[in-house]
Design a protein around this motif. Structure first.
Motif, PDB file in Angstrom:
ATOM      1  N   SER A 123      11.557  28.662  -5.602  1.00 16.67           N
ATOM      2  CA  SER A 123      11.248  29.129  -4.240  1.00 16.67           C
ATOM      3  C   SER A 123      11.935  30.448  -3.905  1.00 16.67           C
ATOM      4  N   LEU A 124      12.749  30.968  -4.827  1.00 17.56           N
ATOM      5  CA  LEU A 124      13.488  32.208  -4.577  1.00 17.56           C
ATOM      6  C   LEU A 124      12.762  33.409  -5.174  1.00 17.56           C
ATOM      7  N   SER A 125      12.973  34.565  -4.566  1.00 16.35           N
ATOM      8  CA  SER A 125      12.425  35.828  -5.072  1.00 16.35           C
ATOM      9  C   SER A 125      13.575  36.688  -5.566  1.00 16.35           C
ATOM     10  N   THR A 126      13.316  37.481  -6.592  1.00 22.27           N
ATOM     11  CA  THR A 126      14.349  38.379  -7.100  1.00 22.27           C
ATOM     12  C   THR A 126      13.784  39.776  -7.286  1.00 22.27           C
ATOM     13  N   GLY A 127      14.665  40.738  -7.401  1.00 25.26           N
ATOM     14  CA  GLY A 127      14.308  42.112  -7.758  1.00 25.26           C
ATOM     15  C   GLY A 127      13.194  42.722  -6.948  1.00 25.26           C
ATOM     16  N   ASN A 128      12.286  43.387  -7.646  1.00 29.75           N
ATOM     17  CA  ASN A 128      11.200  44.122  -6.996  1.00 29.75           C
ATOM     18  C   ASN A 128      10.316  43.228  -6.140  1.00 29.75           C
ATOM     19  N   GLU A 129      10.105  41.993  -6.572  1.00 33.02           N
ATOM     20  CA  GLU A 129       9.290  41.060  -5.790  1.00 33.02           C
ATOM     21  C   GLU A 129       9.900  40.843  -4.401  1.00 33.02           C
ATOM     22  N   ALA A 130      11.217  40.662  -4.342  1.00 29.61           N
ATOM     23  CA  ALA A 130      11.900  40.458  -3.056  1.00 29.61           C
ATOM     24  C   ALA A 130      11.796  41.710  -2.191  1.00 29.61           C
ATOM     25  N   VAL A 131      11.971  42.872  -2.790  1.00 30.74           N
ATOM     26  CA  VAL A 131      11.868  44.133  -2.044  1.00 30.74           C
ATOM     27  C   VAL A 131      10.479  44.269  -1.440  1.00 30.74           C
ATOM     28  N   GLU A 132       9.457  43.997  -2.211  1.00 34.51           N
ATOM     29  CA  GLU A 132       8.081  44.120  -1.714  1.00 34.51           C
ATOM     30  C   GLU A 132       7.796  43.110  -0.598  1.00 34.51           C
ATOM     31  N   LYS A 133       8.272  41.883  -0.742  1.00 39.56           N
ATOM     32  CA  LYS A 133       8.082  40.880   0.310  1.00 39.56           C
ATOM     33  C   LYS A 133       8.779  41.309   1.597  1.00 39.56           C
ATOM     34  N   TYR A 134       9.968  41.892   1.453  1.00 45.28           N
ATOM     35  CA  TYR A 134      10.720  42.346   2.624  1.00 45.28           C
ATOM     36  C   TYR A 134      10.002  43.514   3.307  1.00 45.28           C
ATOM     37  N   LYS A 135       9.464  44.432   2.522  1.00 47.43           N
ATOM     38  CA  LYS A 135       8.706  45.544   3.086  1.00 47.43           C
ATOM     39  C   LYS A 135       7.491  45.023   3.850  1.00 47.43           C
ATOM     40  N   GLU A 136       6.803  44.038   3.293  1.00 46.79           N
ATOM     41  CA  GLU A 136       5.652  43.439   3.974  1.00 46.79           C
ATOM     42  C   GLU A 136       6.066  42.818   5.302  1.00 46.79           C
ATOM     43  N   ARG A 137       7.195  42.124   5.293  1.00 52.15           N
ATOM     44  CA  ARG A 137       7.695  41.482   6.529  1.00 52.15           C
ATOM     45  C   ARG A 137       8.039  42.527   7.585  1.00 52.15           C
ATOM     46  N   ILE A 138       8.636  43.636   7.181  1.00 55.16           N
ATOM     47  CA  ILE A 138       8.967  44.716   8.110  1.00 55.16           C
ATOM     48  C   ILE A 138       7.690  45.266   8.752  1.00 55.16           C
ATOM     49  N   LYS A 139       6.666  45.478   7.951  1.00 60.25           N
ATOM     50  CA  LYS A 139       5.388  45.964   8.483  1.00 60.25           C
ATOM     51  C   LYS A 139       4.756  44.932   9.406  1.00 60.25           C
ATOM     52  N   GLU A 140       4.756  43.684   8.994  1.00 61.17           N
ATOM     53  CA  GLU A 140       4.172  42.592   9.782  1.00 61.17           C
ATOM     54  C   GLU A 140       4.815  42.500  11.170  1.00 61.17           C
ATOM     55  N   LEU A 141       6.136  42.654  11.221  1.00 62.52           N
ATOM     56  CA  LEU A 141       6.870  42.549  12.479  1.00 62.52           C
ATOM     57  C   LEU A 141       6.922  43.875  13.242  1.00 62.52           C
ATOM     58  N   LYS A 142       6.372  44.933  12.627  1.00 64.91           N
ATOM     59  CA  LYS A 142       6.350  46.279  13.238  1.00 64.91           C
ATOM     60  C   LYS A 142       7.768  46.734  13.615  1.00 64.91           C
ATOM     61  N   ILE A 143       8.655  46.614  12.635  1.00 69.76           N
ATOM     62  CA  ILE A 143      10.048  46.971  12.838  1.00 69.76           C
ATOM     63  C   ILE A 143      10.264  48.422  12.442  1.00 69.76           C
ATOM     64  N   ASN A 144      10.908  49.165  13.314  1.00 72.29           N
ATOM     65  CA  ASN A 144      11.279  50.550  13.037  1.00 72.29           C
ATOM     66  C   ASN A 144      12.789  50.672  13.226  1.00 72.29           C
ATOM     67  N   CYS A 145      13.486  50.952  12.149  1.00 75.53           N
ATOM     68  CA  CYS A 145      14.922  51.174  12.247  1.00 75.53           C
ATOM     69  C   CYS A 145      15.357  52.062  11.085  1.00 75.53           C
ATOM     70  N   LEU A 146      16.451  52.769  11.255  1.00 71.22           N
ATOM     71  CA  LEU A 146      16.930  53.670  10.221  1.00 71.22           C
ATOM     72  C   LEU A 146      17.323  52.928   8.954  1.00 71.22           C
ATOM     73  N   ARG A 147      17.861  51.728   9.064  1.00 70.82           N
ATOM     74  CA  ARG A 147      18.273  50.961   7.883  1.00 70.82           C
ATOM     75  C   ARG A 147      17.063  50.500   7.069  1.00 70.82           C
ATOM     76  N   CYS A 148      15.874  50.508   7.675  1.00 67.84           N
ATOM     77  CA  CYS A 148      14.676  49.999   6.998  1.00 67.84           C
ATOM     78  C   CYS A 148      13.878  51.096   6.299  1.00 67.84           C
ATOM     79  N   ILE A 149      14.281  52.338   6.460  1.00 65.51           N
ATOM     80  CA  ILE A 149      13.548  53.453   5.864  1.00 65.51           C
ATOM     81  C   ILE A 149      13.869  53.522   4.374  1.00 65.51           C
ATOM     82  N   ASP A 150      12.843  53.790   3.565  1.00 67.12           N
ATOM     83  CA  ASP A 150      13.038  53.926   2.108  1.00 67.12           C
ATOM     84  C   ASP A 150      14.092  54.968   1.793  1.00 67.12           C
TER      85      ASP A 150
END
Length: 113
Positions: A86-113
């Motif tokens: 049930s855990l994600s690692t590496g690039n898969e986790a990064v991509e899931k987190y990016k999707e969640r940020i977009k889904e929640l429409k979050i804008n913050c400096l810590r979230c910028i690539d």
């Protein structure tokens, strides 16, 4: 991402060191001006250390330094072999987190690539 949604931390209630916590259950409860809720365990574990003293010195350490001095708890897995899938690692986790940020429409400096 969590601090962008919740704002400045006002209080944290830690579970006791030695406490065994099931996957998804609270390792701590976090309170901010906008939200109160659990900090869930990503896997079943035993709490081996909390940063309660660090937050007593500076309650905003998670807001200021979430990847260094703002850590919450250190844990030891208790059922990792069964929960590993049930855990994600590496690039898969990064991509899931990016999707969640977009889904929640979050804008913050810590979230910028």
């Amino acid at each position: 991402v969590a601090q962008t949604r919740c704002g400045k931390i006002a209080a944290i209630s830690f579970r006791d060191v030695g406490k065994k916590v099931a996957q998804g259950k609270a390792l701590a409860t976090i309170e901010s001006a906008k939200w109160v809720g659990p900090f869930p365990a990503p896997f079943s574990c035993e709490i081996v250390e909390t940063n309660e003293n660090g937050f007593a010195r500076d309650i905003l350490s998670a807001n200021k330094e979430p990847y260094t001095t703002g850590w919450l708890v250190k844990v030891r897995p208790t059922n990792l072999e069964n929960e590993r899938g049930s855990l994600s690692t590496g690039n898969e986790a990064v991509e899931k987190y990016k999707e969640r940020i977009k889904e929640l429409k979050i804008n913050c400096l810590r979230c910028i690539d």
